[in-house]
Design a protein around this motif. Structure first.
Motif, PDB file in Angstrom:
ATOM      1  N   HIS A 153      50.031 -10.697 -24.074  1.00  0.00           N
ATOM      2  CA  HIS A 153      49.468 -10.438 -22.750  1.00  0.00           C
ATOM      3  C   HIS A 153      49.918  -9.047 -22.278  1.00  0.00           C
ATOM      4  CE1 HIS A 153      48.133 -11.548 -18.737  1.00  0.00           C
ATOM      5  NE2 HIS A 153      49.259 -11.067 -18.276  1.00  0.00           N
ATOM      6  N   SER A 231      43.361 -12.157 -17.912  1.00  0.00           N
ATOM      7  CA  SER A 231      43.159 -11.047 -18.842  1.00  0.00           C
ATOM      8  C   SER A 231      42.508  -9.859 -18.143  1.00  0.00           C
ATOM      9  CB  SER A 231      42.292 -11.573 -19.998  1.00  0.00           C
ATOM     10  OG  SER A 231      41.587 -10.558 -20.596  1.00  0.00           O
ATOM     11  N   ARG A 235      42.696  -5.958 -20.578  1.00  0.00           N
ATOM     12  CA  ARG A 235      43.351  -6.629 -21.716  1.00  0.00           C
ATOM     13  C   ARG A 235      42.317  -7.183 -22.700  1.00  0.00           C
ATOM     14  NH1 ARG A 235      46.719  -8.549 -17.280  1.00  0.00           N
ATOM     15  NH2 ARG A 235      48.834  -7.759 -17.541  1.00  0.00           N
TER      16      ARG A 235
END
Ligand SMILES: NC(=O)C1=CN([C@@H]2O[C@H](COP(=O)(O)OP(=O)(O)OC[C@H]3O[C@@H](n4cnc5c(N)ncnc54)[C@H](OP(=O)(O)O)[C@@H]3O)[C@@H](O)[C@H]2O)C=CC1
Ligand SMILES: O=C1O[C@H](COP(=O)(O)O)[C@@H](O)[C@H](O)[C@H]1O
Length: 498
Positions: A153, A231, A235
Motif C-alpha cells: 500500500h 487505493s 496507487r
C-alpha cells in the motif's frame, strides 16, 4: 519435449474469483491450444464448496464467454481440479500438498510448481509462508510465485510483504504482475527505440520537448469500491503501470535483452526520478474525482454515490503529473502522465513531442505547422503513427501535416498474445523480463508515497472536480499550460487500418 512447451503444476489461489474467470482461464486455454502447455495440471483454490465437476464447468463457461468458437473445452477443463480451502486455516495446507504431489506424479510434471496468488493482497504474505512451512515448495523442479497487484500500500507495507515472500521464494522466483508489461505495444516501446536508427539518435533532451502518457478509462469504479477507497488512482495506476511505461521510455539501452539488464536500466530511471517533496506536490501533481455526467449518452453517477464508497470520500479517481528525470539524457524534459476513471474515452497512448527546428521556413501565420509527434497506440487499437509535415499538393510552397501509420492489426496480430497469456507463458518459461523486480517496486513506492502523504494531509476541498465523460479537471490542463504545452487530443489520433 519441444522447448516451447512447458510442464508444471499451476496452483491458483482465488480460482473462484473475477480475475481467474475473466483472464486466467482464457489465457491458459490459449496457451493450451497453441501447444505451449504440454504436461500440466491446475489446482484451483477458493473458499466456497465446489466439486471438481462444478469447477470444471466454471472453467468451460469462462473460456466460452471470453473466446467465442472455442473448441476442446471439456478436454482442457479435465486438467483442472478444485480444493476448497480457507487460506487462513493452517491445517488445510497439508491436504493441498498431498493433492499437488499426487498430480505431479500422475501427470509427470517434473516437480515444477507455479503458485498464482489471485487473491486480496493481505493474504499474499501468509500464503507464501504456509507454502514453505507445509512443504509445498519442497520440489524437485522449479517453484515460482506469481503475485497480483497491489504489491503493498506504500513502501513500508511493500517491504513487509516482500520480507514475508522472501522467506519462501528467492527474488528470481517471484513474478510480480504488472499486466501493462504484457501488452504488445508496451513491449514494443523497446523495439521501436532500440531497433530504429531514426529514433534512438533523437531520443534525448536535445530533440524531445516533452512526452505524454495517458491511460484513460470510461469505466467507473464498478464493484471495486472497497479496494479503490484504500487505493485511489495514484496507487492503482500511477505507482505501477504509468511509472513502468515512463521507465521503458526513459531507460538507457540495455547491454543485452536479458531480464537482469533491462530491469537494471529501468531501476536507474526510477533512481533518477526527481523526488516530489511534500510541499511541492501541487506544483507537479493534480488530483481529481469524478462527478456525475454522461458517457456515450448514458447518465452515470458521481464517485461518491458508488457502492462501498464513502459519501464524503477524498479518494482520487484521476491523477495527472509531471515526472522529471534528472539524468544526462532527460534533464529538462517533462514526462506528463495522466490517468483516470470515467473519462471521455478508453485509451492508452504515448505521445512523444519533438522540439521545433531552429528556423522553419514554412512557419507562416497563414499555415499550420505542427511539431513532429511519435504516437504509440497501446490500446484499444495497437500501432504507431509518426506525424510529419509535407508539401501541400499543388503549385505552392506550403506545408501540411501528414501521418505515417502502422496498425498492428494484420495477420501477425491474430497470434498476438493477450497480456495475461503472455505473462503466464513467460512465468512458466522462467522469463522475468516483463515482471517487476523488487527494486523497481520499492523505488516507485518511495516516489508516490510523498504524493499520497501530501494528499492525505490536505484533503481536496473541490471534489467532485470533473464531470464524467470529460478528460479530467481543468487543473490537469493548467499543469501543462504553465510549461507552454497542452495535452494532445488523444481521441483524435487514429491508426489507419488498410
Ligand atoms: N479482477 C481484476 O480485473 C483484477 C484483479 N487484480 C488483483 O487480483 C486479485 C484478485 O482479484 P479478483 O479476482 O478481482 O477478486 P475476487 O474478489 O473476485 O476473488 C477473490 C478470490 O479469493 C478467494 N478468497 C477470498 N478469501 C479467501 C480465503 N480466506 N481463503 C481462500 N480463498 C479466499 C475467493 O474465493 P471464494 O469467493 O470462494 O471465497 C475468490 O476466489 C486482487 O489482488 C486484485 O487486486 C488485479 C488486476 C485486475
Ligand atoms: O490494474 C488496473 O488496471 C485496470 C486498467 O487496465 P486496462 O488494461 O484495462 O487498461 C484498471 O481498470 C484497474 O482499476 C487497475 O487496478
Amino acid at each position: 519435449m519441444n522447448h516451447n512447451q512447458q510442464s508444471a503444476l499451476i496452483m491458483i489461489f482465488g480460482a473462484t474469483g473475477d480475475l481467474a474467470n475473466r483472464k486466467l482461464f482464457p489465457s491458459l486455454y490459449r496457451l493450451y491450444k497453441k501447444g505451449r502447455l504440454s504436461q500440466f495440471a491446475v489446482v484451483g483454490v477458493g473458499r466456497r464448496t465446489l466439486t471438481n465437476e462444478q469447477f470444471q464447468q466454471n472453467v468451460v463457461n469462462s473460456v466460452a464467454e471470453a473466446i467465442p468458437n472455442s473448441s476442446d473445452l471439456e478436454t482442457f477443463a479435465s486438467y483442472f481440479c478444485y480444493h476448497s480451502h480457507d487460506v487462513t486455516d493452517s491445517s488445510s495446507y497439508l491436504t493441498l500438498k498431498n493433492i499437488a504431489d499426487d498430480l505431479d506424479e500422475k501427470h509427470n510434471l517434473g516437480g515444477n510448481r507455479v503458485f498464482y496468488l489471485a487473491m486480496a493482497p493481505e493474504f499474499f504474505g501468509p500464503i507464501a509462508i504456509h507454502l514453505k512451512e507445509d512443504g509445498l515448495t519442497d520440489v524437485t523442479g522449479f517453484k515460482r510465485l506469481i503475485i497480483e497487484k497491489p504489491f503493498g500500500h506504500d513502501l513500508k507495507s511493500a517491504q513487509e510483504l516482500n520480507n514475508q515472500i522472501r522467506t519462501a521464494f528467492s527474488e528470481d522466483e517471484v513474478y510480480r504482475i504488472d499486466h501493462y508489461l504484457g501488452k504488445a505495444m508496451v513491449q514494443n516501446i523497446e523495439t521501436i527505440r532500440f531497433s530504429n536508427a531514426i529514433f534512438e539518435n533523437l531520443w534525448n533532451n536535445r530533440y524531445i520537448s516533452n512526452i505524454q502518457v495517458t491511460s484513460s478509462e470510461i469505466l467507473g469504479v464498478e464493484e471495486r469500491g472497497r479496494y479503490y477507497e484504500t487505493s485511489g488512482a495514484l496507487r492503482d495506476m500511477v505507482q505501477n503501470h504509468m511509472l513502468q511505461m515512463v521507465a521503458l521510455l526513459a531507460m538507457e539501452p540495455p547491454i543485452r535483452l536479458t531480464p537482469d539488464e533491462i530491469r537494471s536500466e529501468k531501476v536507474k530511471v526510477f533512481r533518477a526520478m526527481r523526488p516530489v517533496e511534500i510541499d511541492e506536490v501541487n506544483e507537479y501533481f493534480v488530483r481529481g474525482q469524478y462527478g456525475k455526467g454522461s458517457i456515450e449518452d448514458i447518465e452515470v453517477p458521481e464517485y461518491r454515490s458508488e457502492q462501498m464508497v464513502d459519501p464524503n470520500s477524498n479518494t482520487e479517481t484521476f491523477v495527472a503529473g509531471k515526472v522529471m528525470i534528472d539524468s544526462f539524457r532527460w534533464a529538462g524534459v517533462p514526462f506528463y502522465i495522466r490517468t483516470g476513471k470515467r473519462l471521455e474515452t478508453k485509451s492508452t497512448k504515448i505521445v512523444v513531442q519533438f522540439k521545433d527546428i531552429p528556423m522553419n521556413l514554412y512557419d507562416r501565420p497563414d499555415q499550420e505547422i505542427t511539431p513532429n509527434l511519435l504516437v504509440i497506440h497501446i490500446q484499444p487499437e495497437e500501432g504507431i503513427t509518426l506525424h510529419l509535415n509535407a508539401k501541400k499538393a499543388g503549385q505552392n510552397m506550403e506545408a501540411t501535416p501528414i501521418k505515417l501509420s502502422y496498425a498492428n492489426t494484420g495477420i501477425a496480430s491474430i497470434n498476438t498474445p493477450e497480456a495475461y497469456e503472455k505473462l503466464i507463458d513467460d512465468s512458466i518459461k522462467g522469463d522475468a523480463t516483463n515482471f517487476t523486480h523488487w527494486d523497481e517496486v520499492a523505488l516507485s513506492w518511495s516516489y508516490v508515497d510523498k504524493i499520497s502523504q501530501a494528499w492525505e494531509k490536505t484533503p481536496a476541498t473541490n471534489y467532485p472536480n470533473y464531470a464524467s465523460g470529460t478528460m479530467g479537471p481543468k487543473e490537469a490542463d493548467e499543469l501543462l499550460e504553465k510549461d507552454g504545452f497542452f495535452w494532445w487530443p488523444i481521441n483524435q489520433f487514429e491508426v489507419d487500418v488498410c
